[in-house]
Design a protein around this motif. Structure first.
Motif, short mmCIF file in Angstrom:
data_model
loop_
_atom_site.label_atom_id
_atom_site.label_comp_id
_atom_site.label_asym_id
_atom_site.label_seq_id
_atom_site.Cartn_x
_atom_site.Cartn_y
_atom_site.Cartn_z
N GLN A 179 -18.41 -42.84 21.27
CA GLN A 179 -19.43 -43.88 21.24
C GLN A 179 -20.51 -43.55 22.28
O GLN A 179 -20.22 -42.93 23.30
CB GLN A 179 -18.84 -45.26 21.60
CG GLN A 179 -17.68 -45.71 20.74
CD GLN A 179 -16.33 -45.37 21.37
OE1 GLN A 179 -16.20 -44.49 22.21
NE2 GLN A 179 -15.30 -46.07 20.93
N PRO A 180 -21.74 -43.98 22.04
CA PRO A 180 -22.76 -43.81 23.07
C PRO A 180 -22.43 -44.68 24.28
O PRO A 180 -21.90 -45.79 24.14
CB PRO A 180 -24.05 -44.26 22.39
CG PRO A 180 -23.65 -45.03 21.18
CD PRO A 180 -22.26 -44.61 20.83
N VAL A 181 -22.75 -44.16 25.45
CA VAL A 181 -22.51 -44.87 26.71
C VAL A 181 -23.86 -45.19 27.33
O VAL A 181 -24.68 -44.29 27.55
CB VAL A 181 -21.65 -44.04 27.68
CG1 VAL A 181 -21.39 -44.81 28.97
CG2 VAL A 181 -20.32 -43.64 27.02
N VAL A 182 -24.06 -46.46 27.63
CA VAL A 182 -25.32 -46.95 28.20
C VAL A 182 -25.05 -47.44 29.62
O VAL A 182 -24.21 -48.33 29.82
CB VAL A 182 -25.90 -48.10 27.36
CG1 VAL A 182 -27.22 -48.59 27.94
CG2 VAL A 182 -26.06 -47.69 25.90
N ALA A 183 -25.77 -46.91 30.58
CA ALA A 183 -25.68 -47.41 31.96
C ALA A 183 -26.59 -48.63 32.08
O ALA A 183 -27.75 -48.59 31.68
CB ALA A 183 -26.12 -46.34 32.95
N ARG A 184 -26.05 -49.72 32.61
CA ARG A 184 -26.84 -50.92 32.90
C ARG A 184 -26.93 -51.01 34.43
O ARG A 184 -26.00 -51.43 35.10
CB ARG A 184 -26.17 -52.17 32.32
CG ARG A 184 -27.03 -53.42 32.48
CD ARG A 184 -26.41 -54.60 31.80
NE ARG A 184 -25.31 -55.11 32.60
CZ ARG A 184 -24.30 -55.83 32.12
NH1 ARG A 184 -24.21 -56.09 30.83
NH2 ARG A 184 -23.36 -56.27 32.92
N VAL A 185 -28.07 -50.57 34.97
CA VAL A 185 -28.21 -50.34 36.40
C VAL A 185 -28.97 -51.47 37.07
O VAL A 185 -30.00 -51.93 36.57
CB VAL A 185 -28.96 -49.00 36.65
CG1 VAL A 185 -29.02 -48.69 38.14
CG2 VAL A 185 -28.30 -47.86 35.88
N HIS A 186 -28.47 -51.86 38.22
CA HIS A 186 -29.19 -52.80 39.09
C HIS A 186 -28.95 -52.36 40.53
O HIS A 186 -28.01 -51.61 40.82
CB HIS A 186 -28.71 -54.24 38.87
CG HIS A 186 -27.34 -54.49 39.42
ND1 HIS A 186 -26.20 -54.05 38.78
CD2 HIS A 186 -26.93 -55.11 40.55
CE1 HIS A 186 -25.15 -54.40 39.49
NE2 HIS A 186 -25.56 -55.04 40.57
N GLY A 187 -29.81 -52.78 41.42
CA GLY A 187 -29.65 -52.41 42.82
C GLY A 187 -29.79 -50.91 43.02
O GLY A 187 -30.74 -50.31 42.54
N ILE A 188 -28.81 -50.31 43.68
CA ILE A 188 -28.89 -48.87 43.96
C ILE A 188 -27.93 -48.07 43.09
O ILE A 188 -26.89 -48.55 42.69
CB ILE A 188 -28.61 -48.55 45.45
CG1 ILE A 188 -27.18 -48.96 45.84
CG2 ILE A 188 -29.65 -49.20 46.35
CD1 ILE A 188 -26.70 -48.38 47.15
#
Length: 187
Positions: A99-108
Motif C-alpha cells: 500500500q502507499p505510505v503517506v507521512a502526515r508531518v507536523h512540528g519537526i
C-alpha cells in the motif's frame, strides 16, 4: 507490538500508524523501530487496507534516533549495529509496502525523522513543520538519512542541509520536493 509506542487504527480502508512518544518528539528508539516494523507487517497483510498514514502525537513528527538511548549503549557496538540495521530495515520496509505510505508531518522532522518522511511515498506537512539534518550541530553527520533525503531533493540541497544543520520550513520542503503538500495544521 508494544501498545504504547505506536497506535494502530483502520477506518475506511486507511490504516493510521501513530507514533506515540510525543513528549519526546517520537524518537526512533529500538522500541519505536520494532513497533513500527511490526505495525507495517500487520498492515501489509491486511488486504482491506488501501493506504497507510504515518502520523505522530505530540509537538513534532519525529526527532530522529533516540540519542539518550544510543548514549546509554555507546560502548556496545553490537547493540548499535543491531539498532542501525533495524532502522535501515524499517526504512526499506516502508518502500516495499504493498500500500502507499503517506507521512502526515507536523512540528519537526529531523535526522532519521526526516529520512522517515523521505522514505514515504507521499508526504503532507502542516504549514508550521520544519525539517533538518542537524547532526553536524552536535558533532555527528546524518549520512544515512541524507541518502533518502537526497533522492527527494537533490544532492546539493541535501548537502546544504547536512553541512549547515539548519531547519527548512514546510514551504521550502515543498519547493525542494521533500513533501507533496503543505496544509494548515488542522487539515
Amino acid at each position: 507490538m508494544p501498545a504504547d509506542e505506536v497506535l494502530y487504527d483502520v477506518v475506511d480502508h486507511v490504516a493510521t500508524l501513530t507514533m506515540n512518544q510525543g513528549s519526546r518528539f517520537n524518537p526512533l528508539s529500538a522500541g519505536m523501530i520494532l513497533a513500527l516494523a511490526e505495525a507495517l507487517d500487520t498492515v501489509s497483510r491486511d488486504t482491506a487496507v488501501r493506504v497507510v498514514v504515518l502520523a505522530a502525537r505530540g509537538r513534532g513528527f519525529c526527532a530522529g534516533h533516540d540519542l539518550r538511548e544510543m548514549q546509554s549503549h555507546a560502548d556496545d557496538d553490537a547493540w548499535l549495529n543491531t539498532m542501525f540495521n533495524a532502522c535501515s530495515d524499517l526504512m526499506i520496509r516502508i518502500q516495499k509496502m504493498p500500500q502507499p505510505v503517506v507521512a502526515r508531518v507536523h512540528g519537526i522532522a529531523t535526522a532519521a525523522g526526516c529520512q522517515l518522511v523521505a522514505m514515504c511515498d507521499l508526504a503532507v506537512a502542516a504549514d508550521d513543520s520544519r525539517f533538518a539534518l542537524p547532526g553536524v550541530n552536535i558533532g555527528l553527520f546524518c549520512s544515512t538519512p541524507a541518502v533518502a533525503v537526497a533522492r527527494n531533493i537533490g544532492r546539493k540541497r541535501a548537502m546544504e542541509m547536512l553541512l549547515t544543520g539548519e531547519m527548512i520550513d514546510a514551504h521550502t520542503a515543498l519547493a525542494w520536493g521533500l513533501v507533496n503538500r503543505v496544509v494548515p495544521p488542522d487539515a
